[in-house]
Write a protein that holds these residues in place. Structure first.
Motif, PDB file in Angstrom:
ATOM      1  N   VAL A 364      44.693-110.997 -70.465  1.00 48.58           N
ATOM      2  CA  VAL A 364      44.111-109.753 -70.961  1.00 48.58           C
ATOM      3  C   VAL A 364      45.181-108.899 -71.632  1.00 48.58           C
ATOM      4  CG1 VAL A 364      42.919-107.619 -70.311  1.00 48.58           C
ATOM      5  CG2 VAL A 364      42.270-109.779 -69.255  1.00 48.58           C
ATOM      6  N   THR A 368      44.764-107.662 -75.443  1.00 48.91           N
ATOM      7  CA  THR A 368      44.781-106.229 -75.756  1.00 48.91           C
ATOM      8  C   THR A 368      45.928-105.880 -76.681  1.00 48.91           C
ATOM      9  OG1 THR A 368      43.890-105.843 -73.535  1.00 48.91           O
ATOM     10  CG2 THR A 368      44.671-103.931 -74.741  1.00 48.91           C
ATOM     11  N   ARG A 480      37.897-103.853 -63.655  1.00 48.14           N
ATOM     12  CA  ARG A 480      37.708-102.927 -64.780  1.00 48.14           C
ATOM     13  C   ARG A 480      38.858-101.932 -64.865  1.00 48.14           C
ATOM     14  NH1 ARG A 480      32.366 -99.760 -65.422  1.00 48.14           N
ATOM     15  NH2 ARG A 480      33.467 -99.209 -67.334  1.00 48.14           N
ATOM     16  N   ASP A 483      41.678-103.671 -66.544  1.00 48.27           N
ATOM     17  CA  ASP A 483      41.417-103.736 -67.990  1.00 48.27           C
ATOM     18  C   ASP A 483      41.706-102.387 -68.652  1.00 48.27           C
ATOM     19  OD1 ASP A 483      40.595-106.305 -67.571  1.00 48.27           O
ATOM     20  OD2 ASP A 483      38.458-105.911 -67.830  1.00 48.27           O
ATOM     21  N   SER A 487      44.484-101.616 -71.519  1.00 50.59           N
ATOM     22  CA  SER A 487      44.058-101.061 -72.813  1.00 50.59           C
ATOM     23  C   SER A 487      44.959 -99.914 -73.237  1.00 50.59           C
ATOM     24  CB  SER A 487      42.597-100.583 -72.734  1.00 50.59           C
ATOM     25  OG  SER A 487      41.722-101.661 -72.522  1.00 50.59           O
TER      26      SER A 487
END
Length: 513
Positions: A364, A368, A480, A483, A487
């Motif tokens: 991830v 990102t 989440r 994430d 981000s």
């Protein structure tokens, strides 16, 4: 046994559906009361729906419009019989794979230069017109499989491709692999290019396209990850979408591989979370974004997607400074106005998700970082694409900030609640706890953050008929938060560091049955 499973799945679906409705009613009543108490009036109800995401609601509406238009088109104008598609069959060429073929070895011609087998004279690259197995020739397609240390999964990926294509049209590029990736590929009889230095996925794709002149010899190029397997209907779906000459790229429809018996509880939770994420992004967002009147999709996933050769020749596949290639290739399509991006659920492919949290975090992080690096590289240009991309970027940043801040406040209130009077006597803590808990009680934080997230899990449980999602969904919210952190973390990194694109494959498990 089948009847028992059917009844069990039906009961689970009903329970999950009732749970989702009950949670929604409870959450909406609770949130509406809080909005009314705050004096927000009608705006309060708007903010409630925005809890599910402005982009999600916008593109879900666009997707419904697209579905309606497609239905009308199917009724008013039945699809005409497909004619000969664009793209000539590849000319005679040498199969460069080393070793004997395990698949269709008898089809090989006599030895060519250097003892390598060549295609029999007069035979097309696919063994049939059009570059794919089947009666309808369609557009000629080459399959490119870039791989780096993919020994456990490369055979399954090649086998998946060979079920739809002849080996002459499959090209594996081993990017300086240290394991038996190249040798396994060579034994299948497909074309194999081995790079001696690690160039990264984008560099490997660029190298194999140049080495075999794929964009000159084929009408399109399918880029397939080494951990991905194609659905039997993939080629027909991609070919159908490419019949529209305005389509420059066909985005594959990713489905998470679900093999719970091969995973730990962490691996199963990651796979279930990804399944929910992919379902929402593709059905509720990307389906609307790829509507012919919108064309604002910002990612053609690199796991299994097709680019028309005319467009691919114009794309800078491997520019310096990027960690991944798929965001950049998509932005190139939009920035250079090469055509539109198409996506339908008829181009499914099955991808293997990370097995460990460490690999998930790295993956991830790369994705990102690649997104922000691509924005840095291309900048802003006047277009409908960038208008909607800006809306997405703003929402991602704001939602990530709100999620992390609210979670921190929740931890703060929880510590104060459990700590009791001793914590209340600490300097600044007591006053801050009183102020925060009065504005955002612990129940409000828990209900506001967790329940909307879990409602989506309940709905997916109904769709997928997987009761275990009700358990794994309890742990989705922490993922989440990870994430959201990545981000925000990768924004500054994208503008302060350059990447060389070289890759390190995560832990893999063999896909052989």
């Amino acid at each position: 046994m089948r009847i028992a499973r059917f009844i069990g799945g039906l009961l689970t679906g009903l329970i999950a559906l009732v749970l989702a409705v009950a949670l929604f009613v409870y959450w909406f009543a609770f949130a509406a009361d809080m909005a009314a108490a705050a004096g927000l009036g009608a705006f309060g109800y708007v903010f409630l729906w925005l809890a599910f995401g402005a982009n999600l609601l916008l593109w879900t509406a666009a997707g419904l419009l697209r579905l309606g238009e497609d239905s009308i088109r199917a009724v008013v104008r039945p699809r005409a019989r497909r004619g000969r598609a664009v793209g000539a069959a590849p000319p005679e060429r040498v199969l460069v794979a080393a070793g004997a073929s395990e698949v269709g070895a008898s089809d090989a011609g006599p030895p060519g230069p250097g003892g390598r087998p060549v295609r029999p004279a007069g035979r097309h690259a696919s063994g049939r017109p059009g570059g794919a197995r089947g009666d309808d020739p369609g557009i000629s397609l080459a399959v490119v499989i870039p791989a780096h240390n993919e020994e456990p999964v490369i055979h399954a990926a090649i086998g998946s491709a060979l079920s739809l294509f002849d080996r002459w049209d499959v090209y594996v590029v081993s990017d300086s692999s240290k394991d038996a990736t190249a040798e396994i590929a060579a034994r299948t009889g497909v074309n194999v290019l081995e790079l001696l230095t690690n160039r990264g996925k984008a560099g490997a794709i660029e190298a194999v396209i140049e080495e075999f002149s794929l964009t000159e010899n084929y009408g399109g190029v399918l880029i397939l990850d080494a951990d991905t397997e194609l659905d039997p209907g993939y080629v027909e779906g991609a070919r159908r979408q490419l019949e529209d000459p305005s389509v420059a790229a066909v985005a594959g429809f990713v489905v998470s591989e679900w093999k719970p018996q091969e995973r730990t509880i962490v691996g199963r939770t990651i796979s279930a979370y990804r399944d929910r994420l992919y379902f929402m992004l593709q059905y509720l967002m990307r389906f609307g974004q790829t509507w012919r009147h919108a064309n604002t999709a910002f990612i053609v996933p690199g796991f299994a997607s097709v680019y028309r050769s005319e467009a691919l020749r114009e794309i800078d596949v491997n520019p310096p400074g990027l960690v991944i290639e798929d965001f950049n290739m998509t932005f190139e399509v939009h920035h250079k106005r090469l055509g539109r991006i198409s996506m339908n659920p008829d181009t499914k492919a099955y991808s293997q998700d990370p097995f460990t949290f460490g690999d998930y975090y790295k993956q991830v992080g790369r994705w990102t970082l690649g997104f922000w690096q691509t924005i840095r590289r291309h900048g802003i240009w006047p277009s409908v694409f960038w208008a909607f991309l800006a809306l997405y970027v703003v929402e991602v940043v704001l939602v990530s900030l709100v999620l992390l801040l609210t979670a921190l406040l929740g931890v703060f209130v929880l510590v104060g609640t459990l700590g009791g009077e001793p914590f209340g006597t600490l300097p600044f803590f007591g006053g801050a706890f009183t102020a925060v808990s009065a504005l955002l009680p612990l129940t409000a934080i828990a209900i506001g953050l967790f329940i909307p997230d879990y409602m989506l899990t309940c709905l997916l449980t109904v769709v997928r008929r997987r009761p275990s999602y009700l358990l794994y969904g309890l742990f989705f919210f922490p993922i989440r938060l990870v994430d959201a952190y990545l981000s925000l973390r990768m924004v500054s990194k994208a503008w302060t560091t350059d990447s060389d694109g070289r890759w390190s494959s995560p832990d893999r498990t063999s896909n052989k049955s």
